[in-house]
Design a protein around this motif. Structure first.
Motif, PDB file in Angstrom:
ATOM      1  N   CYS A 109       0.835  -1.208   0.000  1.00  0.00           N
ATOM      2  CA  CYS A 109       0.000   0.000   0.000  1.00  0.00           C
ATOM      3  C   CYS A 109       0.873   1.263   0.000  1.00  0.00           C
ATOM      4  O   CYS A 109       2.090   1.188   0.193  1.00  0.00           O
ATOM      5  CB  CYS A 109      -0.932  -0.010   1.204  1.00  0.00           C
ATOM      6  N   CYS A 112       2.925   1.918   3.276  1.00  0.00           N
ATOM      7  CA  CYS A 112       4.102   1.058   3.436  1.00  0.00           C
ATOM      8  C   CYS A 112       5.185   1.439   2.427  1.00  0.00           C
ATOM      9  O   CYS A 112       6.379   1.413   2.738  1.00  0.00           O
ATOM     10  CB  CYS A 112       3.727  -0.407   3.279  1.00  0.00           C
ATOM     11  N   ASN A 130       4.834  -4.663   5.506  1.00  0.00           N
ATOM     12  CA  ASN A 130       3.410  -4.838   5.181  1.00  0.00           C
ATOM     13  C   ASN A 130       2.574  -4.268   6.323  1.00  0.00           C
ATOM     14  O   ASN A 130       3.125  -3.832   7.337  1.00  0.00           O
ATOM     15  CB  ASN A 130       3.087  -6.321   4.963  1.00  0.00           C
ATOM     16  N   CYS A 131       1.278  -4.249   6.164  1.00  0.00           N
ATOM     17  CA  CYS A 131       0.412  -3.743   7.225  1.00  0.00           C
ATOM     18  C   CYS A 131      -0.959  -4.394   7.118  1.00  0.00           C
ATOM     19  O   CYS A 131      -1.166  -5.287   6.304  1.00  0.00           O
ATOM     20  CB  CYS A 131       0.300  -2.224   7.144  1.00  0.00           C
ATOM     21  N   CYS A 134      -2.234  -4.389   3.496  1.00  0.00           N
ATOM     22  CA  CYS A 134      -1.509  -4.911   2.338  1.00  0.00           C
ATOM     23  C   CYS A 134      -0.648  -6.115   2.708  1.00  0.00           C
ATOM     24  O   CYS A 134      -0.464  -6.416   3.881  1.00  0.00           O
ATOM     25  CB  CYS A 134      -0.651  -3.820   1.711  1.00  0.00           C
ATOM     26  N   ARG A 172      -1.527   1.065  12.585  1.00  0.00           N
ATOM     27  CA  ARG A 172      -1.978   0.562  11.288  1.00  0.00           C
ATOM     28  C   ARG A 172      -1.475  -0.868  11.020  1.00  0.00           C
ATOM     29  O   ARG A 172      -1.716  -1.436   9.957  1.00  0.00           O
ATOM     30  CB  ARG A 172      -1.617   1.511  10.153  1.00  0.00           C
TER      31      ARG A 172
HETATM   32 ZN   LIG Z   1       0.677  -1.471   3.914  1.00  0.00          ZN
END
Ligand SMILES: [Zn+2]
Ligand SMILES: [Zn+2]
Length: 757
Positions: A109, A112, A130-131, A134, A172
Motif C-alpha cells: 500500500c 508502506c 506490510n500492514c 496490504c 496501522r
Molecule cells: Zn501497507
C-alpha cells in the motif's frame, strides 16, 4: 427512542482491521455495546437512538477498510440491556465446519511504500514491509481462521516493537498477521552455483547481475519468476532458449505507468487495471520501435505488463530498468515453482543466480492475466490477487467439488451461495501438475471447509481429472456428476451473471468431448443450469492426427481443403501447396479416407488455425492458440466485408458450413489480396454466422439472451464484433468478466450444474 441491534457482518471481515474500524466509527456516534470476531464473521451489538444506528450501519457499508469486503449484513432488533461504553470482546470459539472468507494477496500500500523509502523509518528498505491493508494473505495461509499461527509466518517470533504494533488498536499494523521487521522477520539471500553468498546487500547485487545480462530466479508472492533485463536481446534470447520456450510471450514488470507507456499504449481502463491493488498482468498494444527486445513477444502486437506488487519488486526496479522480464518460474505448463529447494534444483539450468527469502509460500499462485475487451476486463488467467474471492450466486448449491477440465485447469468448491474457484493450476497432462492438483484439493478444501457430497468432472473419459473423480467415487463412495464441456462453459457464464433461465449458449473453443464422442468446439446450445440440448454447430471435419493436428494447423487446413476439393486440392495454385510437400499431404488424404486417427471435430479454434495456416501465418505452433493470436494481431481495421457461409438443418440441428469461406479466401489469395484484409474478413465472418444462427434460433425458441463462452472469446476482434452485432439485433448478451472464458472457467460451470442436481 433508544433501541438495541445485533449486526452480523459476513464477508472478508477478519484480519483486515475491521474491529478497530468499528471501534473508531462508534466514537462518531452516541452508541454503546461491543464487537467481536465469530464463526460467522463479525458480530456487533449496539444501543442508541434509531437514527444514529441507521447512519452507523450506512457508514459501516460506506467507509470500509481497504481489504474488507461485505457480502451480507444481517440486522436484528433486541430488547435493551443498557450497555455502558464500547468494547472489543474476545473472539468466540470457532464451530466445526464454519468458514470465514480470506483475502487474496494485495500489493504493497501507499503508506508502506512511503516507509520503505524513508531513511528515518525503522523499516527503510526492508523487503517484507506490510500492514493491515496490504501484503501476503492467501499464499501464506494453511488453515482458517486467518491467524499468524496458521500461516507460514508462524516460525518468526515478533520482536517487542512489532508485537506492540500488532497489539495496538490505534496502530496501522494492528493484527497484521505477516507483520515483521529486519530484526525479527524474513530475510533475503542471494545464491550462486547453489551457494549462499555472504554479502550485505543481496538486492543491489541482484540488480548488478541483471544489468550485466544475467538471468535471475526471483521469489515472488505466489512463486518464482525468471527475470532478465527486457531491453537486452541476448538475455531474453538466452532465457527463451534455456526455458525451452520458442515463442510464447513473456510478461514484463516496470516501476510505473510512465515506463510502461514508453513501450505500450495504455487506455483508461487499462491504466485502472494496471494500478489495481491485485496487480494483474494487463495485455497491452505494443508501441513500435520501443527499447523492449522484440524477442519478448515475437509476432505478437501485444505485450503483457504489470506494476511491482511486493516491496522486493520496488527495491529491484526503483531506479534500474525500463522493464524486467518476469515470467513464471516453471517449464512448459508445469506448475509455478514455489519452494526454495525445488527452485535451486529445477531452475538451476536456467538461472544464473537466485534471489530467495525464508518465508514459505504455502499456496502457489501465478500472476493473473487480463485483457480489456469491449471496454471491460476479461481474465485470461485468474490467480494471484483474486483467489480466493468467491463467485457469489443468488441461489444455493449443494457442497460440490468440481475438478475442471485438462488444460488451464482450475478446481471449484461450492458451498451454499458461494463457489470458490481455485487459482490457475496448469495443464493436467503432466505429473507435476497432477500433484499440485491434489495438493490444491487438500489445501483449499481445508480453507473453505467444504465436505463435498458430489464430485463434478468432465465427460471426457481420458482426462486425468475425470480419472481422479472415478477413483474418489470408488474409494469414498462420493457421487460423480459428469458435465459436458461446453455446457459447463455456458453455465459458468450464466452463473457469474446470475442468470437462471434458459439461454442460447454459444461456446467457441478448441476441444471439448461431445456426447456423441466427437470433438466439439463450435457449439450452439439451449441451456439452463441443469441441462442442455445441442441446437447447432460448425460442420464436422476430420482432425487428422488428433493432438498432432492441434500442434500442426496445416493438417487441419488440408482436411478442409481435401473435404471441399477432393483430390484436386493439391492442384490449387496457392502458396500453401508450394510450402507443404506432396507426400505429407497425401498421407493426410489416406488418414482421412481410412479414418486413421482422424476423429471428427466441430471446433471453432481449429477453424481459426486452419485459416491461419492457409494464408501463410503459421503452419505449426509452439503453444495453444498461437496461430489464431498471430492472425488476430494482423487484422486490418475498418474492414466491413466478410466471406460467405451456409447454414442448413440436418437431423434437427443447424449446421454452419464454412466451405464458402475457404473458396472465397482462396480466390482472394489468387487475386493477391493482403493477408491483413483476409484475416479481418475471416474474423468478420465468424461474427456474421454467429449472429445469423442466433437469429434463427431466436425465431424458433423466442429466447433472447445469449451467453458467450470458450477460449475463442479471448479474441478481442471477433468478440467485440459479435457483441456489437448481437446487441444491434436486439439480443441481451452476456460474457465472462469474473472467471476466464477459457477452460480455466469450466470448474465453476461444473459446480453449478452438479450442485443443482
Ligand atoms: Zn501497507
Ligand atoms: Zn520486528
Amino acid at each position: 427512542m433508544k433501541i438495541r441491534e445485533r449486526i452480523i457482518i459476513k464477508g472478508i471481515v477478519q484480519g483486515v482491521g475491521f474491529r478497530p474500524f468499528i471501534h473508531k466509527l462508534v466514537k462518531n456516534y452516541n452508541l454503546s455495546g461491543w464487537v467481536l470476531n465469530s464463526n460467522q464473521g463479525v458480530e456487533i451489538e449496539v444501543e442508541g437512538k434509531e437514527e444514529e444506528l441507521n447512519s452507523f450501519v450506512a457508514d459501516v457499508r460506506g467507509k470500509l477498510p481497504p481489504l474488507a469486503r461485505i457480502e451480507e449484513i444481517e440486522v436484528n432488533q433486541l430488547a435493551l440491556v443498557g450497555y455502558k461504553g464500547f468494547s472489543i470482546k474476545k473472539s468466540v470459539a470457532k464451530e466445526e465446519n464454519s468458514f470465514v472468507l480470506v483475502s487474496p494477496d494485495i500489493s504493497i500500500c501507499k503508506d508502506c511504500l512511503q516507509e520503505l523509502f524513508n531513511h528515518q523509518n525503522r523499516r527503510y528498505h526492508y523487503p517484507f514491509i506490510n500492514c493491515t491493508n496490504c501484503g501476503p494473505r492467501f499464499t501464506i495461509i494453511k488453515d482458517i481462521p486467518y491467524d499468524r499461527k496458521k500461516t507460514t509466518m508462524r516460525v518468526f517470533k515478533m520482536c517487542p516493537q512489532c508485537q506492540s504494533e500488532y497489539d495496538n488498536l490505534e496502530d496501522r499494523r494492528y493484527h497484521a498477521q505477516p507483520n515483521a521487521c529486519a530484526d525479527c522477520g524474513p530475510e533475503v539471500f542471494l545464491y550462486q552455483q547453489k551457494r549462499k553468498l555472504a554479502i550485505v546487500d543481496p538486492i543491489t547485487e541482484a540488480i548488478r547481475l541483471l544489468k550485466d545480462g544475467q538471468i535471475g530466479a526471483i521469489k515472488g508472492l505466489g512463486g518464482f519468476h525468471l527475470a532478465c533485463d527486457a531491453t537486452n536481446n541476448k538475455a531474453v534470447l538466452k532465457l527463451r532458449h534455456l526455458k525451452n520456450r520458442e515463442a510464447k510471450p513473456f510478461a514484463l514488470m516496470s516501476l510505473n505507468i510512465e515506463k510502461i507507456n514508453q513501450y505500450c499504449e495504455i487506455g483508461k481502463e487499462e491504466k485502472e487495471w494496471l494500478e489495481d491493488r491485485a496487480r494483474p498482468i494487463v495485455l497491452l498494444k505494443k508501441k513500435k520501435n520501443s527499447l523492449i527486445s522484440p524477442f519478448v513477444a515475437p509476432n505478437n502486437d501485444h505485450l503483457g505488463a504489470m506494476l511491482p506488487y511486493t516491496p522486493l519488486h520496488y527495491l529491484l526496479l526503483k531506479d534500474s530498468f525500463l522493464a524486467l522480464v518476469m515470467t513464471s518460474g516453471n517449464f512448459r505448463d508445469e506448475p509455478i515453482i514455489c519452494n526454495n529447494r525445488e527452485a535451486l534444483e529445477k531452475l538451476d539450468k536456467v538461472a544464473d543466480f537466485f534471489l530467495l527469502y525464508n518465508r514459505d509460500i504455502f499456496n502457489r499462485c501465478d500472476d493473473s492475466v487480463i485483457k480489456i475487451i469491449n471496454n471491460h476486463s476479461v481474465f485470461f488467467r485468474r490467480a494471484r490477487g483474486y483467489v480466493p474471492h468467491p463467485i457469489i450466486l443468488d441461489f444455493k448449491l449443494k457442497e460440490v467439488l468440481a475438478l475442471g477440465g485438462e488444460l488451464k485447469n482450475t478446481i471449484s468448491f461450492a458451498k451454499g451461495r458461494y463457489v470458490f474457484l481455485s487459482q490457475y493450476l496448469g495443464d493436467l497432462k503432466n505429473v507435476e501438475t497432477l500433484n499440485t492438483f491434489q495438493e490444491s484439493i487438500n489445501n483449499l478444501g481445508k480453507i473453505f471447509k467444504v465436505n463435498p457430497q458430489i464430485i463434478a468432472c468432465d465427460l471426457h473419459p481420458d482426462y486425468l481429472s475425470t480419472k481422479y473423480a472415478v477413483e474418489i467415487e470408488a474409494k469414498k463412495g462420493i457421487k460423480i456428476v459428469k458435465v459436458q464441456h461446453h455446457h459447463a462453459h455456458i453455465v459458468s457464464c450464466m452463473a457469474e451473471n446470475n442468470i437462471k433461465e434458459k439461454v442460447i449458449g454459444v461456446a467457441y473453443d478448441g476441444t471439448g468431448y461431445g456426447n456423441d464422442g466427437n470433438i466439439w468446439g463450435g457449439e450452439f446450445l439451449l441451456c439452463d443450469l441443469k441441462k442442455y440440448s445441442r441446437i447447432g454447430h460448425l460442420k464436422y471435419y476430420a482432425l487428422p492426427g488428433g493432438d498432432k493436428a492441434v500442434a500442426q494447423p496445416w493438417r487441419m487446413t488440408y482436411s478442409y481443403l481435401y473435404s471441399i476439393y477432393g483430390k484436386k486440392a493439391q492442384d490449387l495454385k496457392i502458396d500453401f501447396n508450394q510450402r507443404l510437400d506432396y507426400n505429407k499431404l497425401s498421407i493426410i488424404e489416406k488418414m482421412i479416407d481410412r479414418k486413421i486417427n482422424s476423429p471428427l471435430t466441430s471446433s471453432c479454434g481449429r477453424l481459426f488455425d486452419a485459416v491461419s495456416s492457409l494464408i501463410g501465418i503459421r503452419d505449426e505452433v509452439s503453444y495453444e492458440g498461437q496461430a489464431a493470436m498471430e492472425m488476430e494481431s494482423l487484422c486490418a481495421s475498418e474492414i466491413e466485408e466478410g466471406y460467405g457461409f451456409d447454414i442448413y438443418k440436418e437431423n434437427g440441428e443447424f449446421i454452419i458450413d464454412p466451405e464458402r469461406i475457404f473458396k472465397e479466401i482462396i480466390s482472394d489469395l489468387k487475386k493477391g489480396v493482403n493477408i491483413e484484409i483476409i484475416a479481418a474478413k475471416f474474423h468478420n465472418t465468424i461474427a456474421d454466422f454467429t449472429v445469423n444462427l442466433c437469429g434463427k434460433i431466436r425465431k424458433n425458441t423466442n429466447l433472447n439472451k445469449v451467453a458467450l463462452s470458450g477460449g475463442v472469446f479471448q479474441n478481442r476482434y471477433s468478440t467485440e464484433r459479435i457483441i456489437s452485432l448481437l446487441e444491434k439485433d436486439g439480443f441481451q448478451v452476456y460474457i465472462q468478466r469474473k472467471v476466464p472464458p477459457n477452460d480455466g472457467g469450466i470448474s465453476l460451470g461444473q459446480a453449478v450444474v452438479a450442485g443443482n442436481k
